[in-house]
Design a protein around this motif. Structure first.
Motif, PDB file in Angstrom:
ATOM      1  N   THR A  19       0.825  -1.210   0.000  1.00 24.97           N
ATOM      2  CA  THR A  19       0.000   0.000   0.000  1.00 24.97           C
ATOM      3  C   THR A  19       0.854   1.252   0.000  1.00 24.97           C
ATOM      4  O   THR A  19       0.534   2.248  -0.665  1.00 24.97           O
ATOM      5  CB  THR A  19      -0.930   0.004   1.226  1.00 24.97           C
ATOM      6  OG1 THR A  19      -1.783  -1.134   1.157  1.00 24.97           O
ATOM      7  CG2 THR A  19      -1.784   1.263   1.274  1.00 24.97           C
ATOM      8  N   THR A  65      -5.058   3.468  11.299  1.00 29.85           N
ATOM      9  CA  THR A  65      -5.415   3.854   9.937  1.00 29.85           C
ATOM     10  C   THR A  65      -4.890   5.254   9.627  1.00 29.85           C
ATOM     11  O   THR A  65      -4.683   6.081  10.517  1.00 29.85           O
ATOM     12  CB  THR A  65      -6.938   3.842   9.754  1.00 29.85           C
ATOM     13  OG1 THR A  65      -7.514   4.811  10.637  1.00 29.85           O
ATOM     14  CG2 THR A  65      -7.514   2.468  10.077  1.00 29.85           C
ATOM     15  N   THR A  66      -4.673   5.509   8.344  1.00 35.05           N
ATOM     16  CA  THR A  66      -4.220   6.838   7.925  1.00 35.05           C
ATOM     17  C   THR A  66      -5.395   7.784   7.718  1.00 35.05           C
ATOM     18  O   THR A  66      -5.245   8.996   7.815  1.00 35.05           O
ATOM     19  CB  THR A  66      -3.410   6.733   6.637  1.00 35.05           C
ATOM     20  OG1 THR A  66      -4.198   6.068   5.634  1.00 35.05           O
ATOM     21  CG2 THR A  66      -2.135   5.935   6.861  1.00 35.05           C
ATOM     22  N   ALA A  67      -6.574   7.232   7.440  1.00 37.87           N
ATOM     23  CA  ALA A  67      -7.753   8.063   7.230  1.00 37.87           C
ATOM     24  C   ALA A  67      -8.193   8.689   8.555  1.00 37.87           C
ATOM     25  O   ALA A  67      -7.981   8.124   9.634  1.00 37.87           O
ATOM     26  CB  ALA A  67      -8.887   7.233   6.638  1.00 37.87           C
ATOM     27  N   THR A  68      -8.812   9.857   8.464  1.00 36.08           N
ATOM     28  CA  THR A  68      -9.308  10.537   9.667  1.00 36.08           C
ATOM     29  C   THR A  68     -10.784  10.874   9.505  1.00 36.08           C
ATOM     30  O   THR A  68     -11.290  11.023   8.398  1.00 36.08           O
ATOM     31  CB  THR A  68      -8.527  11.840   9.939  1.00 36.08           C
ATOM     32  OG1 THR A  68      -8.717  12.743   8.832  1.00 36.08           O
ATOM     33  CG2 THR A  68      -7.057  11.565  10.139  1.00 36.08           C
ATOM     34  N   THR A  69     -11.459  10.976  10.617  1.00 33.10           N
ATOM     35  CA  THR A  69     -12.842  11.449  10.651  1.00 33.10           C
ATOM     36  C   THR A  69     -12.928  12.590  11.650  1.00 33.10           C
ATOM     37  O   THR A  69     -12.178  12.638  12.627  1.00 33.10           O
ATOM     38  CB  THR A  69     -13.813  10.329  11.064  1.00 33.10           C
ATOM     39  OG1 THR A  69     -13.385   9.770  12.316  1.00 33.10           O
ATOM     40  CG2 THR A  69     -13.846   9.222  10.021  1.00 33.10           C
ATOM     41  N   ARG A 161      -5.659  13.217  16.011  1.00 33.26           N
ATOM     42  CA  ARG A 161      -4.806  13.813  14.971  1.00 33.26           C
ATOM     43  C   ARG A 161      -4.794  15.340  15.027  1.00 33.26           C
ATOM     44  O   ARG A 161      -3.773  15.972  14.755  1.00 33.26           O
ATOM     45  CB  ARG A 161      -5.282  13.360  13.592  1.00 33.26           C
ATOM     46  CG  ARG A 161      -5.196  11.866  13.338  1.00 33.26           C
ATOM     47  CD  ARG A 161      -3.767  11.374  13.419  1.00 33.26           C
ATOM     48  NE  ARG A 161      -3.649   9.997  12.946  1.00 33.26           N
ATOM     49  CZ  ARG A 161      -2.539   9.280  12.977  1.00 33.26           C
ATOM     50  NH1 ARG A 161      -1.442   9.815  13.496  1.00 33.26           N
ATOM     51  NH2 ARG A 161      -2.504   8.038  12.525  1.00 33.26           N
ATOM     52  N   ASP A 173     -10.187  15.612  14.912  1.00 32.36           N
ATOM     53  CA  ASP A 173      -9.953  14.652  13.834  1.00 32.36           C
ATOM     54  C   ASP A 173      -9.223  13.457  14.440  1.00 32.36           C
ATOM     55  O   ASP A 173      -8.214  13.636  15.146  1.00 32.36           O
ATOM     56  CB  ASP A 173      -9.102  15.277  12.722  1.00 32.36           C
ATOM     57  CG  ASP A 173      -9.846  16.375  11.985  1.00 32.36           C
ATOM     58  OD1 ASP A 173     -10.861  16.063  11.347  1.00 32.36           O
ATOM     59  OD2 ASP A 173      -9.419  17.543  12.072  1.00 32.36           O
ATOM     60  N   SER A 175      -8.025   9.064  14.034  1.00 31.50           N
ATOM     61  CA  SER A 175      -7.794   7.867  13.222  1.00 31.50           C
ATOM     62  C   SER A 175      -8.125   6.643  14.060  1.00 31.50           C
ATOM     63  O   SER A 175      -7.788   6.588  15.248  1.00 31.50           O
ATOM     64  CB  SER A 175      -6.331   7.790  12.766  1.00 31.50           C
ATOM     65  OG  SER A 175      -6.021   8.852  11.884  1.00 31.50           O
ATOM     66  N   ASP A 176      -8.770   5.680  13.436  1.00 29.63           N
ATOM     67  CA  ASP A 176      -9.144   4.465  14.154  1.00 29.63           C
ATOM     68  C   ASP A 176      -7.940   3.561  14.386  1.00 29.63           C
ATOM     69  O   ASP A 176      -6.977   3.564  13.614  1.00 29.63           O
ATOM     70  CB  ASP A 176     -10.209   3.689  13.387  1.00 29.63           C
ATOM     71  CG  ASP A 176     -11.578   4.350  13.471  1.00 29.63           C
ATOM     72  OD1 ASP A 176     -11.911   4.859  14.553  1.00 29.63           O
ATOM     73  OD2 ASP A 176     -12.297   4.355  12.455  1.00 29.63           O
TER      74      ASP A 176
END
Length: 409
Positions: A19, A65-69, A161, A173, A175-176
Protein backbone atom coordinates in the motif's frame (compact mmCIF):
# COMPACT_ATOMS: atom_id res chain seq x y z
CA UNK A 1 12.53 -16.56 12.18
CA UNK A 2 8.88 -16.73 11.10
CA UNK A 3 7.13 -20.02 10.36
CA UNK A 4 3.77 -20.93 8.83
CA UNK A 5 1.92 -20.08 12.05
CA UNK A 6 2.73 -16.41 11.38
CA UNK A 7 1.04 -16.45 7.97
CA UNK A 8 -1.75 -13.99 8.78
CA UNK A 9 0.71 -11.51 10.24
CA UNK A 10 2.92 -11.82 7.16
CA UNK A 11 -0.06 -11.36 4.84
CA UNK A 12 -1.08 -8.14 6.56
CA UNK A 13 2.53 -6.89 6.55
CA UNK A 14 2.70 -7.59 2.82
CA UNK A 15 -0.52 -5.66 2.19
CA UNK A 16 0.68 -2.70 4.27
CA UNK A 17 4.04 -2.62 2.51
CA UNK A 18 2.48 -2.72 -0.97
CA UNK A 19 0.00 0.00 0.00
CA UNK A 20 2.87 2.38 0.75
CA UNK A 21 4.06 1.75 -2.82
CA UNK A 22 0.57 2.51 -4.21
CA UNK A 23 -0.05 -1.17 -4.97
CA UNK A 24 -3.37 -2.43 -3.66
CA UNK A 25 -4.25 -6.08 -3.19
CA UNK A 26 -7.12 -7.70 -1.31
CA UNK A 27 -6.74 -9.56 1.96
CA UNK A 28 -7.45 -12.89 0.27
CA UNK A 29 -4.84 -12.17 -2.41
CA UNK A 30 -2.21 -11.47 0.26
CA UNK A 31 -3.06 -14.74 1.99
CA UNK A 32 -2.66 -16.65 -1.28
CA UNK A 33 0.73 -15.02 -1.94
CA UNK A 34 2.01 -15.90 1.52
CA UNK A 35 0.76 -19.47 1.09
CA UNK A 36 2.92 -19.83 -2.01
CA UNK A 37 5.92 -18.45 -0.09
CA UNK A 38 5.61 -21.49 2.16
CA UNK A 39 5.31 -23.80 -0.86
CA UNK A 40 1.61 -24.46 -0.23
CA UNK A 41 -0.89 -24.39 -3.08
CA UNK A 42 -3.52 -22.14 -1.45
CA UNK A 43 -4.64 -20.52 1.76
CA UNK A 44 -7.13 -23.25 2.66
CA UNK A 45 -4.33 -25.79 2.76
CA UNK A 46 -2.07 -23.53 4.83
CA UNK A 47 -4.95 -22.72 7.20
CA UNK A 48 -5.47 -26.44 7.79
CA UNK A 49 -1.79 -26.78 8.64
CA UNK A 50 -2.06 -23.95 11.18
CA UNK A 51 -5.09 -25.50 12.85
CA UNK A 52 -3.47 -28.91 12.84
CA UNK A 53 -0.43 -27.56 14.67
CA UNK A 54 -2.60 -26.73 17.68
CA UNK A 55 -1.17 -23.20 17.75
CA UNK A 56 -2.86 -20.00 16.67
CA UNK A 57 -1.15 -17.40 14.54
CA UNK A 58 0.56 -14.67 16.53
CA UNK A 59 -1.80 -11.67 16.79
CA UNK A 60 -0.37 -8.71 14.98
CA UNK A 61 0.12 -5.41 16.77
CA UNK A 62 -2.81 -2.97 16.47
CA UNK A 63 -2.69 -0.92 13.28
CA UNK A 64 -3.55 2.76 13.05
CA UNK A 65 -5.41 3.85 9.94
CA UNK A 66 -4.22 6.84 7.93
CA UNK A 67 -7.75 8.06 7.23
CA UNK A 68 -9.31 10.54 9.67
CA UNK A 69 -12.84 11.45 10.65
CA UNK A 70 -14.02 14.67 12.27
CA UNK A 71 -16.49 14.72 15.17
CA UNK A 72 -17.63 17.03 17.96
CA UNK A 73 -15.31 16.57 20.93
CA UNK A 74 -15.55 16.70 24.71
CA UNK A 75 -12.27 17.27 26.59
CA UNK A 76 -12.27 15.64 30.03
CA UNK A 77 -10.02 16.83 32.85
CA UNK A 78 -10.99 14.69 35.85
CA UNK A 79 -11.92 11.34 34.35
CA UNK A 80 -10.31 8.61 32.23
CA UNK A 81 -13.14 6.49 30.82
CA UNK A 82 -12.81 2.95 29.48
CA UNK A 83 -14.58 1.30 26.52
CA UNK A 84 -17.85 -0.51 27.09
CA UNK A 85 -18.95 1.61 30.07
CA UNK A 86 -21.63 4.34 30.32
CA UNK A 87 -20.48 7.46 32.18
CA UNK A 88 -22.39 10.55 33.35
CA UNK A 89 -20.77 13.84 32.34
CA UNK A 90 -21.62 17.22 33.86
CA UNK A 91 -20.68 19.89 31.37
CA UNK A 92 -20.23 23.62 31.98
CA UNK A 93 -17.71 24.86 29.38
CA UNK A 94 -19.53 26.69 26.58
CA UNK A 95 -17.50 25.04 23.81
CA UNK A 96 -18.23 21.61 25.23
CA UNK A 97 -21.93 22.46 25.46
CA UNK A 98 -21.82 23.55 21.81
CA UNK A 99 -20.12 20.28 20.85
CA UNK A 100 -22.82 18.26 22.62
CA UNK A 101 -25.53 20.35 20.96
CA UNK A 102 -24.01 19.58 17.56
CA UNK A 103 -23.68 15.87 18.30
CA UNK A 104 -27.31 15.77 19.48
CA UNK A 105 -28.57 17.68 16.43
CA UNK A 106 -26.60 15.50 14.00
CA UNK A 107 -27.24 12.29 15.98
CA UNK A 108 -23.54 11.66 15.50
CA UNK A 109 -20.83 10.23 17.67
CA UNK A 110 -18.50 12.13 19.97
CA UNK A 111 -14.79 12.11 20.59
CA UNK A 112 -13.71 12.00 24.23
CA UNK A 113 -10.35 13.78 24.50
CA UNK A 114 -8.29 13.54 27.68
CA UNK A 115 -6.53 16.56 29.16
CA UNK A 116 -3.02 16.28 30.54
CA UNK A 117 -3.65 18.99 33.14
CA UNK A 118 -7.02 19.59 34.80
CA UNK A 119 -6.29 23.28 35.37
CA UNK A 120 -6.38 24.13 31.64
CA UNK A 121 -9.76 25.73 30.85
CA UNK A 122 -9.37 26.19 27.10
CA UNK A 123 -7.32 23.20 25.88
CA UNK A 124 -5.55 23.00 22.57
CA UNK A 125 -4.06 20.01 20.80
CA UNK A 126 -0.84 20.15 22.87
CA UNK A 127 -2.86 19.99 26.10
CA UNK A 128 -4.39 16.62 25.23
CA UNK A 129 -3.17 13.03 25.33
CA UNK A 130 -2.56 11.26 22.03
CA UNK A 131 -5.10 8.57 22.77
CA UNK A 132 -8.81 9.45 22.68
CA UNK A 133 -12.07 7.51 22.57
CA UNK A 134 -15.16 7.36 20.44
CA UNK A 135 -18.42 7.74 22.37
CA UNK A 136 -22.14 7.60 21.77
CA UNK A 137 -24.49 10.17 23.29
CA UNK A 138 -27.09 8.17 25.22
CA UNK A 139 -28.91 10.93 27.12
CA UNK A 140 -28.68 14.68 27.04
CA UNK A 141 -30.51 17.07 29.39
CA UNK A 142 -30.02 20.68 30.58
CA UNK A 143 -29.86 21.43 34.31
CA UNK A 144 -31.33 24.37 36.20
CA UNK A 145 -27.92 25.99 36.75
CA UNK A 146 -27.26 26.23 33.00
CA UNK A 147 -24.97 23.22 32.83
CA UNK A 148 -25.70 19.99 31.00
CA UNK A 149 -25.85 16.38 32.07
CA UNK A 150 -24.93 13.84 29.43
CA UNK A 151 -24.77 10.07 29.53
CA UNK A 152 -22.20 8.71 27.10
CA UNK A 153 -21.35 5.14 26.17
CA UNK A 154 -17.62 4.79 25.54
CA UNK A 155 -16.53 3.00 22.39
CA UNK A 156 -13.19 2.11 20.88
CA UNK A 157 -9.82 3.80 21.27
CA UNK A 158 -8.68 6.24 18.57
CA UNK A 159 -5.63 8.40 17.89
CA UNK A 160 -6.12 12.15 18.15
CA UNK A 161 -4.81 13.81 14.97
CA UNK A 162 -5.98 17.39 15.50
CA UNK A 163 -8.17 19.38 17.86
CA UNK A 164 -9.94 22.70 17.37
CA UNK A 165 -11.43 24.89 20.06
CA UNK A 166 -13.46 27.35 18.05
CA UNK A 167 -16.36 29.22 19.65
CA UNK A 168 -18.72 26.98 17.69
CA UNK A 169 -17.55 24.07 19.81
CA UNK A 170 -14.69 21.66 20.35
CA UNK A 171 -14.03 19.25 17.48
CA UNK A 172 -11.39 16.63 16.73
CA UNK A 173 -9.95 14.65 13.83
CA UNK A 174 -9.14 11.07 14.77
CA UNK A 175 -7.79 7.87 13.22
CA UNK A 176 -9.14 4.47 14.15
CA UNK A 177 -7.00 1.81 15.80
CA UNK A 178 -7.43 -1.67 14.33
CA UNK A 179 -8.14 -4.31 16.93
CA UNK A 180 -7.14 -7.83 15.92
CA UNK A 181 -8.32 -11.00 17.63
CA UNK A 182 -6.52 -11.57 20.92
CA UNK A 183 -4.98 -14.73 22.29
CA UNK A 184 -7.23 -17.05 24.27
CA UNK A 185 -6.17 -16.65 27.91
CA UNK A 186 -8.91 -18.19 30.08
CA UNK A 187 -6.62 -18.70 33.09
CA UNK A 188 -5.55 -15.05 33.09
CA UNK A 189 -9.18 -13.92 32.78
CA UNK A 190 -10.20 -16.14 35.69
CA UNK A 191 -7.39 -14.80 37.90
CA UNK A 192 -8.24 -11.19 37.05
CA UNK A 193 -11.97 -11.65 37.66
CA UNK A 194 -11.35 -13.49 40.94
CA UNK A 195 -8.98 -10.79 42.18
CA UNK A 196 -11.41 -8.05 41.19
CA UNK A 197 -14.24 -9.75 43.10
CA UNK A 198 -12.01 -9.70 46.17
CA UNK A 199 -11.19 -6.04 45.48
CA UNK A 200 -14.92 -5.25 45.16
CA UNK A 201 -15.62 -6.93 48.50
CA UNK A 202 -12.88 -4.90 50.22
CA UNK A 203 -14.03 -1.67 48.60
CA UNK A 204 -17.76 -2.38 49.12
CA UNK A 205 -18.39 -2.12 45.38
CA UNK A 206 -21.80 -3.47 44.41
CA UNK A 207 -21.44 -5.65 41.34
CA UNK A 208 -24.25 -5.90 38.76
CA UNK A 209 -26.57 -8.89 39.02
CA UNK A 210 -25.23 -10.20 35.72
CA UNK A 211 -21.61 -10.09 36.84
CA UNK A 212 -19.33 -10.86 35.12
CA UNK A 213 -20.90 -9.14 32.08
CA UNK A 214 -18.48 -10.44 29.49
CA UNK A 215 -20.67 -13.00 27.74
CA UNK A 216 -19.43 -16.30 26.41
CA UNK A 217 -16.81 -14.78 24.10
CA UNK A 218 -14.44 -13.32 26.67
CA UNK A 219 -11.99 -10.99 24.95
CA UNK A 220 -9.10 -10.16 27.32
CA UNK A 221 -9.15 -6.52 26.27
CA UNK A 222 -12.86 -6.16 27.06
CA UNK A 223 -12.39 -7.89 30.42
CA UNK A 224 -9.47 -5.57 31.23
CA UNK A 225 -11.48 -2.46 30.33
CA UNK A 226 -14.55 -3.55 32.30
CA UNK A 227 -12.48 -4.11 35.43
CA UNK A 228 -10.22 -1.08 34.94
CA UNK A 229 -13.28 1.20 34.87
CA UNK A 230 -14.05 0.12 38.44
CA UNK A 231 -10.55 0.41 39.96
CA UNK A 232 -9.58 3.56 41.83
CA UNK A 233 -6.25 4.88 40.55
CA UNK A 234 -4.58 8.26 40.07
CA UNK A 235 -5.60 9.75 36.71
CA UNK A 236 -2.09 9.44 35.30
CA UNK A 237 -2.05 5.72 36.07
CA UNK A 238 -5.52 5.28 34.58
CA UNK A 239 -4.35 6.83 31.31
CA UNK A 240 -1.26 4.63 31.25
CA UNK A 241 -3.54 1.61 31.53
CA UNK A 242 -5.89 2.93 28.84
CA UNK A 243 -2.93 3.48 26.50
CA UNK A 244 -1.84 -0.18 26.59
CA UNK A 245 -3.14 -1.39 23.22
CA UNK A 246 -2.13 -5.04 23.57
CA UNK A 247 -5.27 -6.61 25.15
CA UNK A 248 -3.45 -9.45 26.90
CA UNK A 249 -0.78 -7.11 28.28
CA UNK A 250 -3.51 -4.76 29.48
CA UNK A 251 -5.27 -7.56 31.33
CA UNK A 252 -1.97 -8.68 32.86
CA UNK A 253 -1.42 -5.16 34.19
CA UNK A 254 -4.96 -5.06 35.60
CA UNK A 255 -4.36 -8.35 37.38
CA UNK A 256 -1.11 -7.02 38.85
CA UNK A 257 -2.88 -3.89 40.10
CA UNK A 258 -5.40 -6.08 41.90
CA UNK A 259 -2.69 -8.08 43.65
CA UNK A 260 -2.81 -6.54 47.11
CA UNK A 261 0.22 -8.56 48.20
CA UNK A 262 2.43 -6.80 45.67
CA UNK A 263 2.52 -3.44 47.52
CA UNK A 264 5.34 -3.58 50.13
CA UNK A 265 4.79 -2.36 53.68
CA UNK A 266 7.10 0.25 55.17
CA UNK A 267 9.59 -0.90 57.81
CA UNK A 268 7.62 1.00 60.44
CA UNK A 269 4.37 -0.73 59.49
CA UNK A 270 6.01 -4.16 59.56
CA UNK A 271 7.13 -3.40 63.12
CA UNK A 272 3.61 -2.21 63.97
CA UNK A 273 2.06 -5.44 62.76
CA UNK A 274 4.55 -7.46 64.80
CA UNK A 275 3.70 -5.33 67.83
CA UNK A 276 -0.03 -6.00 67.34
CA UNK A 277 0.63 -9.75 67.23
CA UNK A 278 2.82 -9.41 70.33
CA UNK A 279 0.01 -7.66 72.23
CA UNK A 280 -2.25 -10.63 71.46
CA UNK A 281 0.41 -13.14 72.49
CA UNK A 282 1.08 -11.36 75.77
CA UNK A 283 -2.57 -11.83 76.65
CA UNK A 284 -2.65 -15.38 75.21
CA UNK A 285 -5.45 -14.34 72.89
CA UNK A 286 -6.29 -16.84 70.18
CA UNK A 287 -6.66 -14.06 67.63
CA UNK A 288 -5.10 -10.68 66.91
CA UNK A 289 -8.00 -8.27 66.40
CA UNK A 290 -8.38 -4.74 65.10
CA UNK A 291 -8.14 -3.55 68.70
CA UNK A 292 -4.68 -5.11 69.06
CA UNK A 293 -3.79 -3.40 65.79
CA UNK A 294 -5.14 -0.05 66.99
CA UNK A 295 -3.04 -0.18 70.15
CA UNK A 296 0.03 -0.86 68.01
CA UNK A 297 -0.85 1.96 65.58
CA UNK A 298 -0.94 4.49 68.41
CA UNK A 299 2.84 3.95 68.63
CA UNK A 300 3.28 4.07 64.84
CA UNK A 301 4.70 7.45 63.80
CA UNK A 302 2.71 7.70 60.56
CA UNK A 303 -0.65 6.68 62.07
CA UNK A 304 -0.07 8.73 65.23
CA UNK A 305 0.52 11.86 63.16
CA UNK A 306 -2.87 11.43 61.48
CA UNK A 307 -4.62 10.82 64.80
CA UNK A 308 -3.01 13.92 66.33
CA UNK A 309 -4.12 15.99 63.33
CA UNK A 310 -7.68 14.90 64.17
CA UNK A 311 -7.06 16.22 67.73
CA UNK A 312 -7.18 12.77 69.31
CA UNK A 313 -5.57 12.27 72.72
CA UNK A 314 -3.25 9.35 72.06
CA UNK A 315 -2.68 8.69 75.76
CA UNK A 316 -6.43 8.47 76.48
CA UNK A 317 -7.05 6.36 73.38
CA UNK A 318 -4.23 3.97 74.32
CA UNK A 319 -5.60 3.58 77.86
CA UNK A 320 -9.10 2.86 76.61
CA UNK A 321 -7.91 0.41 73.95
CA UNK A 322 -5.71 -1.52 76.43
CA UNK A 323 -8.62 -1.72 78.86
CA UNK A 324 -10.81 -3.12 76.10
CA UNK A 325 -8.23 -5.82 75.34
CA UNK A 326 -7.94 -6.81 79.01
CA UNK A 327 -11.65 -6.84 79.87
CA UNK A 328 -13.77 -7.26 76.76
CA UNK A 329 -11.63 -9.87 75.01
CA UNK A 330 -11.14 -12.28 77.88
CA UNK A 331 -13.12 -14.85 75.92
CA UNK A 332 -10.23 -15.00 73.43
CA UNK A 333 -7.78 -16.41 76.00
CA UNK A 334 -6.59 -19.78 74.72
CA UNK A 335 -5.67 -22.60 77.08
CA UNK A 336 -3.71 -24.41 74.41
CA UNK A 337 -3.05 -24.44 70.69
CA UNK A 338 -1.96 -21.62 68.42
CA UNK A 339 -2.47 -18.06 69.55
CA UNK A 340 -2.48 -14.60 67.96
CA UNK A 341 -3.84 -15.58 64.56
CA UNK A 342 -5.01 -12.45 62.67
CA UNK A 343 -8.79 -12.24 62.37
CA UNK A 344 -10.57 -11.95 59.03
CA UNK A 345 -11.11 -8.24 59.78
CA UNK A 346 -7.37 -7.80 60.48
CA UNK A 347 -6.52 -9.34 57.09
CA UNK A 348 -9.26 -7.40 55.32
CA UNK A 349 -7.95 -4.12 56.74
CA UNK A 350 -4.43 -5.04 55.61
CA UNK A 351 -5.73 -5.60 52.06
CA UNK A 352 -7.70 -2.36 52.13
CA UNK A 353 -4.63 -0.46 53.32
CA UNK A 354 -2.57 -1.87 50.44
CA UNK A 355 -5.24 -0.80 47.95
CA UNK A 356 -5.40 2.64 49.54
CA UNK A 357 -1.65 3.07 49.14
CA UNK A 358 -1.88 2.01 45.49
CA UNK A 359 -4.78 4.35 44.77
CA UNK A 360 -2.92 7.30 46.25
CA UNK A 361 0.23 6.48 44.28
CA UNK A 362 2.27 5.62 47.39
CA UNK A 363 5.22 3.29 46.90
CA UNK A 364 4.68 1.55 50.27
CA UNK A 365 1.85 0.83 52.69
CA UNK A 366 2.16 2.88 55.88
CA UNK A 367 0.59 2.98 59.31
CA UNK A 368 -1.54 5.89 58.12
CA UNK A 369 -2.96 3.68 55.36
CA UNK A 370 -3.71 1.00 57.94
CA UNK A 371 -5.42 3.49 60.24
CA UNK A 372 -7.61 4.78 57.43
CA UNK A 373 -8.48 1.19 56.48
CA UNK A 374 -9.85 0.44 59.96
CA UNK A 375 -12.47 3.20 59.84
CA UNK A 376 -14.83 1.54 57.31
CA UNK A 377 -15.12 -1.39 59.78
CA UNK A 378 -17.91 0.51 61.52
CA UNK A 379 -19.08 -2.45 63.62
CA UNK A 380 -15.69 -2.94 65.23
CA UNK A 381 -14.83 -1.46 68.65
CA UNK A 382 -11.58 -0.15 67.12
CA UNK A 383 -13.42 2.01 64.57
CA UNK A 384 -15.90 3.13 67.23
CA UNK A 385 -13.17 4.20 69.66
CA UNK A 386 -11.37 6.11 66.90
CA UNK A 387 -14.56 7.95 65.96
CA UNK A 388 -15.26 8.79 69.62
CA UNK A 389 -11.81 10.41 69.77
CA UNK A 390 -12.44 12.52 66.66
CA UNK A 391 -10.66 10.29 64.14
CA UNK A 392 -13.29 10.00 61.39
CA UNK A 393 -12.88 8.73 57.85
CA UNK A 394 -13.32 12.22 56.39
CA UNK A 395 -10.86 13.90 58.76
CA UNK A 396 -8.23 11.19 58.45
CA UNK A 397 -8.50 11.10 54.66
CA UNK A 398 -8.15 14.89 54.45
CA UNK A 399 -5.11 14.83 56.72
CA UNK A 400 -3.45 12.20 54.54
CA UNK A 401 -4.31 14.14 51.38
CA UNK A 402 -2.53 17.11 52.97
CA UNK A 403 0.58 14.98 53.47
CA UNK A 404 0.14 14.15 57.17
CA UNK A 405 1.66 10.79 58.08
CA UNK A 406 3.63 10.46 54.85
CA UNK A 407 6.79 8.41 55.19
CA UNK A 408 9.95 9.02 53.16
CA UNK A 409 10.69 6.01 50.97
Amino acid sequence: MRDFRDAKVMAQTLRDSLTTKSITISHSQSLELVSRMFGVADWNTLSALIKGSGLAATPRPPTITTATTRCPAVPLRDLVPFPGVVYPLFVARAKTVNALDEAFARQSGLIIALQKQAAVDDPGFADLHELALRAELVEFSPLADGTLKAQVRIGRRVVLRSFSNEDSGFAADVSDIGEDAAADVPDLILRAVTRFERYAAIRNIRLPATWPPFGQDRHPGAVADTIAARILLPLAHQYELLAVLDPVKRLELVEQLLDVTARPASAALRATRERAIAYARERRHSHATLEHLLLALIEDGSAAAVMRSCRASLETLATKTAAHLDTELAHLIADDGEIAQPTAAFLRVSDRAALGAQESGSAVVTGANMLLAILPETRSPAARMLTEHGVTLVRAAKAMADGVGREDT
